[in-house]
Design an enzyme around this catalytic site. Structure first.
Site, mmCIF file in Angstrom:
data_model
loop_
_atom_site.group_PDB
_atom_site.id
_atom_site.type_symbol
_atom_site.label_atom_id
_atom_site.label_comp_id
_atom_site.label_asym_id
_atom_site.label_seq_id
_atom_site.Cartn_x
_atom_site.Cartn_y
_atom_site.Cartn_z
ATOM 1 N N GLU A 140 0.814 -1.211 0.000
ATOM 2 C CA GLU A 140 0.000 0.000 0.000
ATOM 3 C C GLU A 140 0.850 1.265 0.000
ATOM 4 O O GLU A 140 0.387 2.344 0.381
ATOM 5 C CB GLU A 140 -0.937 -0.010 1.207
ATOM 6 C CG GLU A 140 -1.897 -1.179 1.212
ATOM 7 C CD GLU A 140 -2.746 -1.237 2.459
ATOM 8 O OE1 GLU A 140 -3.543 -0.305 2.670
ATOM 9 O OE2 GLU A 140 -2.618 -2.204 3.230
ATOM 10 N N SER A 157 -6.559 -2.545 2.308
ATOM 11 C CA SER A 157 -6.865 -1.979 0.989
ATOM 12 C C SER A 157 -7.377 -3.002 -0.010
ATOM 13 O O SER A 157 -7.234 -2.841 -1.218
ATOM 14 C CB SER A 157 -5.642 -1.267 0.402
ATOM 15 O OG SER A 157 -5.374 -0.082 1.109
ATOM 16 N N TYR A 165 -9.320 3.215 -5.101
ATOM 17 C CA TYR A 165 -8.304 4.230 -5.378
ATOM 18 C C TYR A 165 -8.259 4.742 -6.814
ATOM 19 O O TYR A 165 -7.480 5.626 -7.119
ATOM 20 C CB TYR A 165 -6.927 3.671 -4.995
ATOM 21 C CG TYR A 165 -6.860 3.283 -3.530
ATOM 22 C CD1 TYR A 165 -7.067 4.238 -2.530
ATOM 23 C CD2 TYR A 165 -6.626 1.978 -3.133
ATOM 24 C CE1 TYR A 165 -7.042 3.896 -1.189
ATOM 25 C CE2 TYR A 165 -6.590 1.629 -1.787
ATOM 26 C CZ TYR A 165 -6.796 2.593 -0.831
ATOM 27 O OH TYR A 165 -6.764 2.247 0.490
ATOM 28 N N ARG A 223 -11.755 3.181 11.465
ATOM 29 C CA ARG A 223 -12.899 3.060 10.551
ATOM 30 C C ARG A 223 -13.303 1.593 10.486
ATOM 31 O O ARG A 223 -12.456 0.731 10.229
ATOM 32 C CB ARG A 223 -12.549 3.569 9.158
ATOM 33 C CG ARG A 223 -13.781 3.873 8.283
ATOM 34 C CD ARG A 223 -13.424 4.043 6.823
ATOM 35 N NE ARG A 223 -13.124 2.762 6.212
ATOM 36 C CZ ARG A 223 -11.974 2.468 5.600
ATOM 37 N NH1 ARG A 223 -11.006 3.364 5.525
ATOM 38 N NH2 ARG A 223 -11.792 1.269 5.069
ATOM 39 N N ASP A 279 -15.788 -1.370 8.794
ATOM 40 C CA ASP A 279 -16.530 -1.664 7.573
ATOM 41 C C ASP A 279 -17.585 -2.738 7.813
ATOM 42 O O ASP A 279 -17.365 -3.693 8.574
ATOM 43 C CB ASP A 279 -15.568 -2.140 6.477
ATOM 44 C CG ASP A 279 -14.522 -1.089 6.119
ATOM 45 O OD1 ASP A 279 -14.821 0.112 6.273
ATOM 46 O OD2 ASP A 279 -13.422 -1.471 5.690
ATOM 47 N N GLU A 302 -14.372 -5.629 9.312
ATOM 48 C CA GLU A 302 -13.062 -5.374 9.910
ATOM 49 C C GLU A 302 -12.959 -3.921 10.355
ATOM 50 O O GLU A 302 -13.755 -3.075 9.946
ATOM 51 C CB GLU A 302 -11.938 -5.700 8.938
ATOM 52 C CG GLU A 302 -11.935 -4.855 7.675
ATOM 53 C CD GLU A 302 -10.877 -5.308 6.674
ATOM 54 O OE1 GLU A 302 -10.830 -6.514 6.376
ATOM 55 O OE2 GLU A 302 -10.111 -4.448 6.211
ATOM 56 N N ASN A 358 -10.200 -0.701 10.587
ATOM 57 C CA ASN A 358 -8.956 -0.160 10.047
ATOM 58 C C ASN A 358 -8.430 0.892 11.024
ATOM 59 O O ASN A 358 -9.093 1.908 11.253
ATOM 60 C CB ASN A 358 -9.232 0.461 8.670
ATOM 61 C CG ASN A 358 -7.990 0.901 7.948
ATOM 62 O OD1 ASN A 358 -6.975 1.219 8.556
ATOM 63 N ND2 ASN A 358 -8.065 0.930 6.629
ATOM 64 N N GLY A 412 -7.503 5.775 5.354
ATOM 65 C CA GLY A 412 -6.961 6.690 4.357
ATOM 66 C C GLY A 412 -7.136 8.133 4.798
ATOM 67 O O GLY A 412 -8.177 8.491 5.350
#
Length: 304
Positions: free
Chosen positions: A19, A145, A208, A247, A249, A265, A267, A271
């Site tokens: 990443e 990612s 992305y 964050r 999800d 999951e 994070n 980002g």
């Protein structure tokens, strides 16, 4: 912090993970925002000379804009603890736990949160026979990612053909149909729910590539689902032991109501560009990107 008139912030970016390019974008955006907030900023591409680079920079705080293994799995956090440099985002244990997708599921289950069935399987076995009835998802258990993800559809005759470059073991997870939802948590409080709209799978390209996805914030959801997402995200943040901004999800199968909401999951290093998911939610709450980066610096500490 030191007695400098302008605190010096070392923004860690790049690094050796898959990443790297995403991290460079996050790091540059954060560095620019921090300069606009009045900080003295040193940008560091986190490579083998990171210890020497940090000692030369002598920062008051390290702003961790790294993504992927080494940067968000507890390794660089441990190095910063050793150097006694306060740093942003989560500490060693939370970072390592969140990056291990199977062990973090255990933490979610212990906290009473809904997750999809999953198991670790040697990569060589995955291509020989279905590890579980399809549909299912195959993914590295310690990457971010959406790197290295394989989707095996319902009724598929053959299992996933795993690339030889993949880790020795992969996580096989029951596929959950429905909408992609995400919630950022800042200082222990959920900000909002974002509905991530794509034409297909929300993979690396969708995340992305320009136009790969569209974000609706706040998501247009039944009140019960919005409330559950916010609650589950705060509980996941606490269960993992996160600090700063995280964050979480979700996938939501509308046909099943609340029973169709599943946590995927968390994070610990979301980002960090002005249009990234967590900063978008902060902006929805009236927190500018510059103010968000400033808050992260002020929240920074050494904490195992």
């Amino acid at each position: 912090m030191s007695s400098r008139t302008q605190p010096r912030i070392a923004v860690l970016m790049g690094g050796p993970s898959g990443e790297r390019e995403v991290s460079l974008v996050s790091g540059r955006e954060c560095a620019a925002a921090l300069r606009s907030e009045g900080y003295e900023v040193v940008e560091i591409d986190a490579g083998e000379s990171l210890v020497e680079d940090l000692r030369a920079a002598a920062p008051d705080v390290a702003f961790n804009a790294l993504h992927g293994r080494w940067g968000e799995d507890g390794c660089v956090q441990g190095l910063l603890e050793w150097l006694r440099i306060p740093y942003t985002h989560s500490g060693v244990l939370a970072s390592a736990l969140a990056m291990d997708k199977l062990r973090s599921k255990d933490a979610y289950v212990a906290a009473g949160l809904p997750v999809a069935e999953a198991m670790l399987v040697p990569s060589g076995e995955i291509s020989r026979a279905h590890p579980m009835p399809p549909p299912y998802v195959v993914k590295p258990y310690n990457e971010g990612s959406s790197l290295g993800i394989y989707f095996v559809s319902e009724g598929a005759n053959a299992p996933a053909k795993i690339d030889g470059a993949m880790p020795e073991r992969m996580m096989v997870e029951q596929y959950v149909p429905g909408r992609d939802l995400t919630v950022a948590v800042m200082d222990g409080r959920a900000l909002a729910v974002t509905d991530i709209i794509t034409e297909g799978w929300y993979d690396y390209s969708a995340k992305y590539t320009a136009g790969g996805s569209r974000h609706v914030v706040p998501a247009e959801l039944p009140e019960e689902i919005t409330a559950a997402c916010l609650d589950y995200a705060e509980r996941a943040h606490a269960a993992i032991g996160c600090r700063g901004v995280s964050r979480t999800d979700f996938r939501w199968d509308e046909s099943r109501g609340l029973d169709g909401l599943v946590l995927l999951e968390t994070n610990t290093q979301p980002g960090m560009t002005p249009t990234s998911l967590a900063p978008e939610q902060a902006a929805h709450k009236g927190i500018s990107f510059g103010a968000l980066t400033r808050w992260l610096v002020e929240d920074a500490s050494c904490s195992r």
